[in-house]
Design a protein around this motif. Structure first.
Motif, PDB file in Angstrom:
ATOM      1  N   ASP A  29       0.826  -1.311  -0.092  1.00  0.00           N
ATOM      2  CA  ASP A  29       0.156   0.090  -0.014  1.00  0.00           C
ATOM      3  C   ASP A  29       0.800   1.300  -0.206  1.00  0.00           C
ATOM      4  O   ASP A  29       0.585   2.117  -0.579  1.00  0.00           O
ATOM      5  N   ALA A  30       2.048   1.019   0.864  1.00  0.00           N
ATOM      6  CA  ALA A  30       2.847   2.322   0.783  1.00  0.00           C
ATOM      7  C   ALA A  30       3.532   2.503  -0.554  1.00  0.00           C
ATOM      8  O   ALA A  30       3.656   3.929  -1.101  1.00  0.00           O
ATOM      9  N   VAL A  31       3.799   1.563  -1.327  1.00  0.00           N
ATOM     10  CA  VAL A  31       4.538   1.842  -2.693  1.00  0.00           C
ATOM     11  C   VAL A  31       3.128   2.307  -3.705  1.00  0.00           C
ATOM     12  O   VAL A  31       3.529   3.440  -4.441  1.00  0.00           O
ATOM     13  N   GLU A  32       2.076   1.676  -3.448  1.00  0.00           N
ATOM     14  CA  GLU A  32       1.034   2.433  -4.291  1.00  0.00           C
ATOM     15  C   GLU A  32       0.763   3.924  -3.832  1.00  0.00           C
ATOM     16  O   GLU A  32       0.504   4.716  -4.887  1.00  0.00           O
ATOM     17  N   GLU A  33       0.939   4.179  -2.544  1.00  0.00           N
ATOM     18  CA  GLU A  33       0.634   5.678  -2.169  1.00  0.00           C
ATOM     19  C   GLU A  33       1.941   6.711  -3.035  1.00  0.00           C
ATOM     20  O   GLU A  33       1.629   7.619  -3.454  1.00  0.00           O
ATOM     21  N   VAL A  34       3.030   6.186  -2.844  1.00  0.00           N
ATOM     22  CA  VAL A  34       4.154   6.812  -3.467  1.00  0.00           C
ATOM     23  C   VAL A  34       3.755   6.967  -5.018  1.00  0.00           C
ATOM     24  O   VAL A  34       4.022   8.097  -5.455  1.00  0.00           O
ATOM     25  N   LEU A  35       3.583   5.955  -5.750  1.00  0.00           N
ATOM     26  CA  LEU A  35       3.207   6.056  -7.174  1.00  0.00           C
ATOM     27  C   LEU A  35       2.176   6.938  -7.376  1.00  0.00           C
ATOM     28  O   LEU A  35       2.070   7.759  -8.477  1.00  0.00           O
ATOM     29  N   ALA A  36       0.909   6.993  -6.703  1.00  0.00           N
ATOM     30  CA  ALA A  36       0.013   7.958  -6.679  1.00  0.00           C
ATOM     31  C   ALA A  36       0.435   9.303  -6.682  1.00  0.00           C
ATOM     32  O   ALA A  36      -0.021  10.210  -7.381  1.00  0.00           O
ATOM     33  N   ALA A  37       1.163   9.691  -5.513  1.00  0.00           N
ATOM     34  CA  ALA A  37       1.572  10.811  -5.367  1.00  0.00           C
ATOM     35  C   ALA A  37       2.237  11.558  -6.630  1.00  0.00           C
ATOM     36  O   ALA A  37       2.334  12.764  -6.926  1.00  0.00           O
ATOM     37  N   ARG A  38       3.155  10.461  -7.036  1.00  0.00           N
ATOM     38  CA  ARG A  38       3.791  10.762  -8.256  1.00  0.00           C
ATOM     39  C   ARG A  38       3.158  11.315  -9.462  1.00  0.00           C
ATOM     40  O   ARG A  38       3.481  12.283 -10.416  1.00  0.00           O
ATOM     41  N   SER A  39       2.119  10.381  -9.562  1.00  0.00           N
ATOM     42  CA  SER A  39       1.108  10.709 -10.694  1.00  0.00           C
ATOM     43  C   SER A  39       0.460  12.202 -10.722  1.00  0.00           C
ATOM     44  O   SER A  39      -0.173  12.743 -11.787  1.00  0.00           O
ATOM     45  N   HIS A  40       0.310  12.395  -9.328  1.00  0.00           N
ATOM     46  CA  HIS A  40      -0.616  13.789  -9.220  1.00  0.00           C
ATOM     47  C   HIS A  40       0.352  15.135  -9.104  1.00  0.00           C
ATOM     48  O   HIS A  40      -0.154  16.158  -8.726  1.00  0.00           O
ATOM     49  N   LYS A  41       1.627  14.677  -9.083  1.00  0.00           N
ATOM     50  CA  LYS A  41       2.550  16.008  -9.103  1.00  0.00           C
ATOM     51  C   LYS A  41       2.274  16.988 -10.242  1.00  0.00           C
ATOM     52  O   LYS A  41       2.479  16.369 -11.498  1.00  0.00           O
ATOM     53  N   PRO A  42       2.203  18.113  -9.702  1.00  0.00           N
ATOM     54  CA  PRO A  42       1.934  18.911 -11.149  1.00  0.00           C
ATOM     55  C   PRO A  42       3.234  19.203 -11.928  1.00  0.00           C
ATOM     56  O   PRO A  42       4.362  19.234 -11.466  1.00  0.00           O
ATOM     57  N   SER A  43       2.846  19.299 -13.351  1.00  0.00           N
ATOM     58  CA  SER A  43       4.088  19.376 -14.146  1.00  0.00           C
ATOM     59  C   SER A  43       4.653  21.001 -14.075  1.00  0.00           C
ATOM     60  O   SER A  43       4.156  21.853 -13.932  1.00  0.00           O
ATOM     61  N   THR A  44       5.985  21.008 -14.468  1.00  0.00           N
ATOM     62  CA  THR A  44       6.608  22.183 -14.289  1.00  0.00           C
ATOM     63  C   THR A  44       6.275  23.080 -15.530  1.00  0.00           C
ATOM     64  O   THR A  44       6.430  22.268 -16.684  1.00  0.00           O
ATOM     65  N   GLU A  45       6.025  24.359 -15.646  1.00  0.00           N
ATOM     66  CA  GLU A  45       5.848  25.108 -16.736  1.00  0.00           C
ATOM     67  C   GLU A  45       7.207  25.416 -17.224  1.00  0.00           C
ATOM     68  O   GLU A  45       8.353  26.031 -16.590  1.00  0.00           O
ATOM     69  N   SER A  46       7.520  25.367 -18.521  1.00  0.00           N
ATOM     70  CA  SER A  46       8.743  25.863 -19.061  1.00  0.00           C
ATOM     71  C   SER A  46       8.895  27.261 -19.174  1.00  0.00           C
ATOM     72  O   SER A  46       7.651  27.928 -19.082  1.00  0.00           O
ATOM     73  N   ASN A  47      10.054  27.778 -19.343  1.00  0.00           N
ATOM     74  CA  ASN A  47      10.243  29.285 -19.544  1.00  0.00           C
ATOM     75  C   ASN A  47       9.634  30.000 -20.641  1.00  0.00           C
ATOM     76  O   ASN A  47       8.771  30.876 -20.721  1.00  0.00           O
ATOM     77  N   PHE A  48       9.643  28.890 -21.755  1.00  0.00           N
ATOM     78  CA  PHE A  48       8.846  29.356 -22.988  1.00  0.00           C
ATOM     79  C   PHE A  48       7.505  29.452 -22.861  1.00  0.00           C
ATOM     80  O   PHE A  48       6.772  30.589 -23.403  1.00  0.00           O
ATOM     81  N   ASP A  49       6.717  28.396 -22.154  1.00  0.00           N
ATOM     82  CA  ASP A  49       5.657  28.523 -21.830  1.00  0.00           C
ATOM     83  C   ASP A  49       5.009  29.748 -21.085  1.00  0.00           C
ATOM     84  O   ASP A  49       3.957  30.211 -21.215  1.00  0.00           O
ATOM     85  N   ARG A  50       5.781  30.038 -20.117  1.00  0.00           N
ATOM     86  CA  ARG A  50       5.583  31.214 -19.289  1.00  0.00           C
ATOM     87  C   ARG A  50       5.599  32.448 -20.161  1.00  0.00           C
ATOM     88  O   ARG A  50       4.885  33.366 -19.624  1.00  0.00           O
ATOM     89  N   HIS A  51       6.543  32.378 -20.815  1.00  0.00           N
ATOM     90  CA  HIS A  51       6.994  33.538 -21.785  1.00  0.00           C
ATOM     91  C   HIS A  51       5.551  33.813 -22.701  1.00  0.00           C
ATOM     92  O   HIS A  51       4.905  34.852 -22.828  1.00  0.00           O
ATOM     93  N   CYS A  52       5.076  32.767 -23.144  1.00  0.00           N
ATOM     94  CA  CYS A  52       3.874  32.851 -24.145  1.00  0.00           C
ATOM     95  C   CYS A  52       2.732  33.281 -23.454  1.00  0.00           C
ATOM     96  O   CYS A  52       1.817  33.722 -23.938  1.00  0.00           O
ATOM     97  N   ARG A  53       2.752  32.645 -22.092  1.00  0.00           N
ATOM     98  CA  ARG A  53       1.240  33.044 -21.342  1.00  0.00           C
ATOM     99  C   ARG A  53       1.122  34.503 -21.241  1.00  0.00           C
ATOM    100  O   ARG A  53       0.261  35.175 -21.132  1.00  0.00           O
ATOM    101  N   ASP A  54       2.261  35.020 -20.854  1.00  0.00           N
ATOM    102  CA  ASP A  54       2.541  36.491 -20.397  1.00  0.00           C
ATOM    103  C   ASP A  54       2.384  37.424 -21.670  1.00  0.00           C
ATOM    104  O   ASP A  54       1.826  38.480 -21.536  1.00  0.00           O
ATOM    105  N   TYR A  55       3.033  36.819 -22.836  1.00  0.00           N
ATOM    106  CA  TYR A  55       2.874  37.644 -24.060  1.00  0.00           C
ATOM    107  C   TYR A  55       2.514  36.988 -25.160  1.00  0.00           C
ATOM    108  O   TYR A  55       3.230  36.531 -26.078  1.00  0.00           O
ATOM    109  N   PRO A  56       1.344  36.538 -25.134  1.00  0.00           N
ATOM    110  CA  PRO A  56       0.538  35.679 -26.014  1.00  0.00           C
ATOM    111  C   PRO A  56       0.722  36.358 -27.672  1.00  0.00           C
ATOM    112  O   PRO A  56       0.856  35.634 -28.602  1.00  0.00           O
TER     113      PRO A  56
END
Length: 70
Positions: free
Chosen positions: A33-60
């Motif tokens: 169960d502990a293994v499954e909990e860690v795997l679930a936590a990893r799958s729910h980790k938010p992805s990081t936004e790249s600098n390019f994505d951030r730039h395009c969000r700020d300057y579309p």
């Protein structure tokens, strides 16, 4: 500690516990169960936004951020 390291440690621990107490023991099930909990936590980790994505969000309207369709 990274998720990969934590997963490796939890997997090793689950294998050791189950080898010691048997696969039907509640401690073995809890270890898996502990293994499954860690795997679930990893799958729910938010992805990081790249600098390019951030730039395009700020300057579309920036030329490098425009999307052209045929």
């Amino acid at each position: 500690m990274s998720f990969s390291e934590t997963i490796s440690q939890e997997l090793e621990h689950a294998h050791q516990v189950c080898a010691t107490v048997g696969e039907t023991d509640p401690h073995c099930r809890a270890a898996w169960d502990a293994v499954e909990e860690v795997l679930a936590a990893r799958s729910h980790k938010p992805s990081t936004e790249s600098n390019f994505d951030r730039h395009c969000r700020d300057y579309p309207e920036a030329p490098e951020c425009r999307i052209y369709e045929d």
